[in-house]
Design a protein around this motif. Structure first.
Motif, PDB file in Angstrom:
ATOM      1  N   ARG A   1       5.184 -11.950   9.640  1.00  0.00           N
ATOM      2  CA  ARG A   1       5.102 -11.069   8.492  1.00  0.00           C
ATOM      3  C   ARG A   1       3.605 -10.964   8.144  1.00  0.00           C
ATOM      4  NH1 ARG A   1       7.909 -13.227   3.525  1.00  0.00           N
ATOM      5  NH2 ARG A   1       7.629 -11.204   2.837  1.00  0.00           N
TER       6      ARG A   1
ATOM      7  N   THR B   1       4.621  -4.796   5.593  1.00  0.00           N
ATOM      8  CA  THR B   1       5.819  -4.260   5.267  1.00  0.00           C
ATOM      9  C   THR B   1       5.879  -2.976   5.585  1.00  0.00           C
ATOM     10  OG1 THR B   1       4.780  -3.253   3.037  1.00  0.00           O
ATOM     11  CG2 THR B   1       5.158  -5.518   2.951  1.00  0.00           C
ATOM     12  N   LYS B   2       7.443  -2.516   5.476  1.00  0.00           N
ATOM     13  CA  LYS B   2       7.800  -0.989   5.806  1.00  0.00           C
ATOM     14  C   LYS B   2       6.939  -0.205   5.150  1.00  0.00           C
ATOM     15  CE  LYS B   2      12.537  -2.362   6.918  1.00  0.00           C
ATOM     16  NZ  LYS B   2      13.951  -2.184   6.647  1.00  0.00           N
ATOM     17  N   THR B   3       6.614  -0.320   3.859  1.00  0.00           N
ATOM     18  CA  THR B   3       5.800   0.762   3.397  1.00  0.00           C
ATOM     19  C   THR B   3       4.126   0.568   3.660  1.00  0.00           C
ATOM     20  OG1 THR B   3       5.553  -0.530   1.206  1.00  0.00           O
ATOM     21  CG2 THR B   3       7.474   1.067   1.412  1.00  0.00           C
ATOM     22  N   SER B   4       3.904  -0.464   4.007  1.00  0.00           N
ATOM     23  CA  SER B   4       2.697  -0.634   4.215  1.00  0.00           C
ATOM     24  C   SER B   4       2.292  -1.330   5.663  1.00  0.00           C
ATOM     25  CB  SER B   4       1.810  -1.474   3.451  1.00  0.00           C
ATOM     26  OG  SER B   4       1.726  -1.260   2.138  1.00  0.00           O
TER      27      SER B   4
ATOM     28  N   GLU C   1      -0.741  -5.048   3.327  1.00  0.00           N
ATOM     29  CA  GLU C   1      -1.574  -5.263   1.891  1.00  0.00           C
ATOM     30  C   GLU C   1      -2.107  -6.586   1.829  1.00  0.00           C
ATOM     31  OE1 GLU C   1       1.918  -5.473  -0.648  1.00  0.00           O
ATOM     32  OE2 GLU C   1       2.614  -3.483  -0.110  1.00  0.00           O
TER      33      GLU C   1
ATOM     34  N   LEU D   1      -0.146  -8.709   4.405  1.00  0.00           N
ATOM     35  CA  LEU D   1       1.235  -8.691   4.567  1.00  0.00           C
ATOM     36  C   LEU D   1       1.702  -7.289   5.050  1.00  0.00           C
ATOM     37  CD1 LEU D   1       3.947  -9.984   4.083  1.00  0.00           C
ATOM     38  CD2 LEU D   1       3.750  -9.189   1.688  1.00  0.00           C
TER      39      LEU D   1
END
Length: 486
Positions: A146, A159-162, A166, A157
C-alpha cells in the motif's frame, strides 16, 4: 614549484555536500515528487503484481524454511543497552525496555521481518501520552504494497483518491528495507525475487509428475471396433471402456476388441529428483543450506549448516533492530530524555550451549592470568553486573585463598614469622633429644619414641602459627608490608 603544490594540497578542504544524489541526475530529478517503482526485473515482468510474490508462501518448502528463519529470530532474548553511562542514558534504556514489555514486540518483529521476503515492510507506531511522556500504545504492521516511495525517498500511502500517494507524517512509521548494492533504491530486493522461478518450476514439475503417475501407474483401456461401425456403436464402446477404466480410455476400429495398453517409460528425467532439486534450491535461498530443513544429514554437516543459518538470522536481527533503533528508539529518547544518548535494542543470539562453552573458555583464560573487564562480561552474558570484592566469596564469606590474592605479602609474612624458629621448636624436640642421649640402642629409641609424643610441648608452635595466619590475612586484605613481628 613543489612547495606551491604542497600548499595547495594543504589548503584543499573536503566537500561536505552530496553531489551524486537524485537531484544531480536530470532524469531522476523530475521524479523527485513522483512515486517510484521497485527496481525488480521479475516483479516488472509479472506486471508489478505483489500477489504473485505473496502466493510463493503457499509452497510447503518456502513456508517451512521462512518460518524457521522467523521463529529462530523472535526466539532470541531482547536486550536494551544504555547508550552511555550518564543517569539520563540509563533512564532512557529503562524506559525503552518498559515500552517493549508493554506491547507484543516479538509479534511486530515477526511481521516486520517479512521485509526480507518482499524487500521492505512498513509499521505504523501508535503514539500516546502518559503524563508528560510520549509512549508506544501499539505497533501496527501495515500491508507493505500500500506504500510507495517517491524520488526523494519519502513514504507515501497509495489510495483510490490519491494514486500518486499521500505524504506520510515524519516520525510516525517504522520502515525496514533490505539492503541492496546501492542506496538509491528505497525498496530493496527480497527473497521473493530469487524464489519466483524455482517455485514456478516446482509447481509445473509437480503437475507433470502427477500426469506421469497417472499414465505410468494405470494402463489405458483400448477398445477396437469394425471400420464400418456406426457412431452409436463407437459411443457405446467408449462408454463401456469408461465404465471399466474411468477417463483413461480410447477406441480404435478393428473388431471391437478390448485390451489394456501399458505405458512404456522412456528416458527424460526423474520428476522426484527434479522436485527435490528445486526444494534444495529454495532452502538454500532462504536459510543458506538444506540440513536444517530436510532429514538425513550427518551431524557434523548439520552443525556446520546450522552455523550458516545462524549467521543469516543474525543479519536479520541486526537489520530489524538497526532500523528500530534509528527510528522509534531515537524518537522516544529525543522526546522524553533530551540530551540523552539513545539506547540500543538487540537480541542475544548465543544459545545456552554456546554460552557454556564460552564460560569454560573464559575460565581457562582467567586461570592463565588474564581477567575480563566489566564491558566484556556485560556484552557477552547480558544482564547487569557489578565488580565484586576480590577477597569476598559469592556467599559473603571472606576468602581464605590468600596465596592467589596476594602471594608477595604472604611470603614476607611467613619469612618474618619464622625467622626466630629455634625457641619455638626447642620444647618440641627436647624429649626426643633426651631419649637419644639415654638410649642404649636404635631399637630402644624406636620402641620408646611413641611414648614421648605426649611429652612434647607444641603450645608455642600453635601460638606462632595462629599469629602467622592472622598476619597473613591482614597483609592480604590491606596489602601492607608486614614482617611477621608481634
Amino acid at each position: 614549484m613543489a612547495k606551491k603544490n604542497k600548499k595547495q594540497a594543504k589548503a584543499q578542504k573536503p566537500v561536505v555536500t552530496e553531489v551524486a544524489g537524485v537531484k544531480s541526475d536530470l532524469a531522476l530529478a523530475a521524479l523527485v515528487d513522483e512515486i517510484t517503482t521497485p527496481n525488480d526485473t521479475i516483479l516488472k515482468s509479472i506486471g508489478g503484481r505483489y500477489e504473485e510474490y505473496k502466493a510463493l508462501l503457499r509452497d510447503d518448502q518456502v513456508k517451512a524454511a521462512f518460518s524457521q528463519r522467523l521463529d529462530a529470530m523472535v526466539a532470541k532474548e531482547i536486550i536494551v543497552e544504555p547508550g552511555g553511562d550518564s543517569p539520563a542514558d540509563k533512564k532512557a534504556a529503562e524506559f525503552i525496555k518498559a515500552q517493549l514489555e508493554a506491547i507484543n514486540f516479538d509479534a511486530a518483529c515477526r511481521k516486520m521481518a517479512h521485509a526480507q521476503f518482499y524487500g521492505y515492510s512498513v509499521a505504523e507506531i501508535l503514539w500516546a501520552f502518559d503524563g508528560a511522556q510520549v509512549v508506544i500504545d501499539g505497533i501496527k504492521v501495515r500491508k507493505f504494497d500500500r506504500f510507495r516511495f517517491d524520488g526523494a525517498g519519502r513514504l507515501r500511502l497509495i489510495t483510490k483518491t490519491s494514486p500518486k500517494g499521500e505524504f506520510m507524517p515524519e516520525r510516525k512509521f517504522w520502515v525496514s528495507t533490505v539492503e541492496t548494492d546501492n542506496d538509491d533504491d528505497p525498496y530493496g530486493l527480497g527473497l521473493a525475487h530469487f524464489l519466483y522461478w524455482p517455485v514456478y518450476l516446482k509447481r509445473n514439475g509437480l503437475r507433470f509428475w502427477a500426469v506421469a503417475l497417472e499414465k505410468f501407474g494405470m494402463p489405458t483401456a483400448v477398445g477396437k471396433h469394425h471400420p464400418g461401425a456406426s457412431e452409436a456403436d463407437v459411443s457405446n464402446l467408449l462408454s463401456l471402456l469408461s465404465a471399466i477404466h474411468g477417463q483413461a480410455a480410447v477406441t480404435v476400429p478393428d473388431g471391437q476388441e478390448i485390451s489394456l495398453l501399458e505405458a512404456v517409460r522412456t528416458s527424460g528425467g526423474d520428476h522426484k529428483e527434479f522436485v527435490a532439486y528445486l526444494d534444495a534450491m529454495i532452502a538454500k535461498v532462504i536459510v543458506g543450506q538444506t540440513s536444517t530443513t530436510d532429514t538425513g544429514s550427518f551431524r557434523g554437516t548439520a552443525n556446520v549448516h546450522k552455523d550458516v543459518r545462524d549467521e543469516i538470522i543474525k543479519a536479520d536481527t541486526d537489520l530489524l533492530c538497526g532500523t528500530f533503533n534509528s527510528g522509534p528508539v531515537r524518537w522516544l529518547t529525543e522526546w522524553n530524555f533530551p540530551g540523552a544518548k539513545p539506547p540500543r535494542v538487540w537480541r542475544v543470539l548465543d544459545d545456552n550451549e554456546d554460552l557454556d562453552n564460552r564460560v569454560k573458555r573464559d575460565k581457562e583464560i582467567y586461570e592463565m592470568g588474564f581477567e575480563p573487564d566489566l564491558d566484556y562480561i556485560t556484552s557477552t552474558y547480558g544482564g547487569k553486573w557489578t565488580k565484586r570484592n576480590a577477597q569476598t566469596k559469592p556467599d559473603g564469606q571472606q576468602s581464605t585463598d590468600f596465596a592467589e590474592s596476594n602471594p608477595d605479602a604472604i611470603d614476607r609474612a611467613v619469612e618474618g614469622g619464622l625467622s626466630d624458629w629455634q625457641p619455638m621448636m626447642d620444647p618440641v624436640l627436647q624429649p626426643i633429644l633426651d631419649l637419644v642421649e639415654g638410649a642404649a640402642s636404635f631399637e630402644e629409641i624406636k620402641a620408646r619414641l611413641p611414648e614421648i609424643y605426649g611429652d612434647m610441648d607444641v603450645s608455642k608452635v600453635r601460638e606462632t602459627l595462629s599469629r602467622l595466619t592472622f598476619a597473613t590475612e591482614v597483609a592480604t586484605r590491606a596489602g601492607a608490608d608486614l614482617d611477621g613481628d608481634d
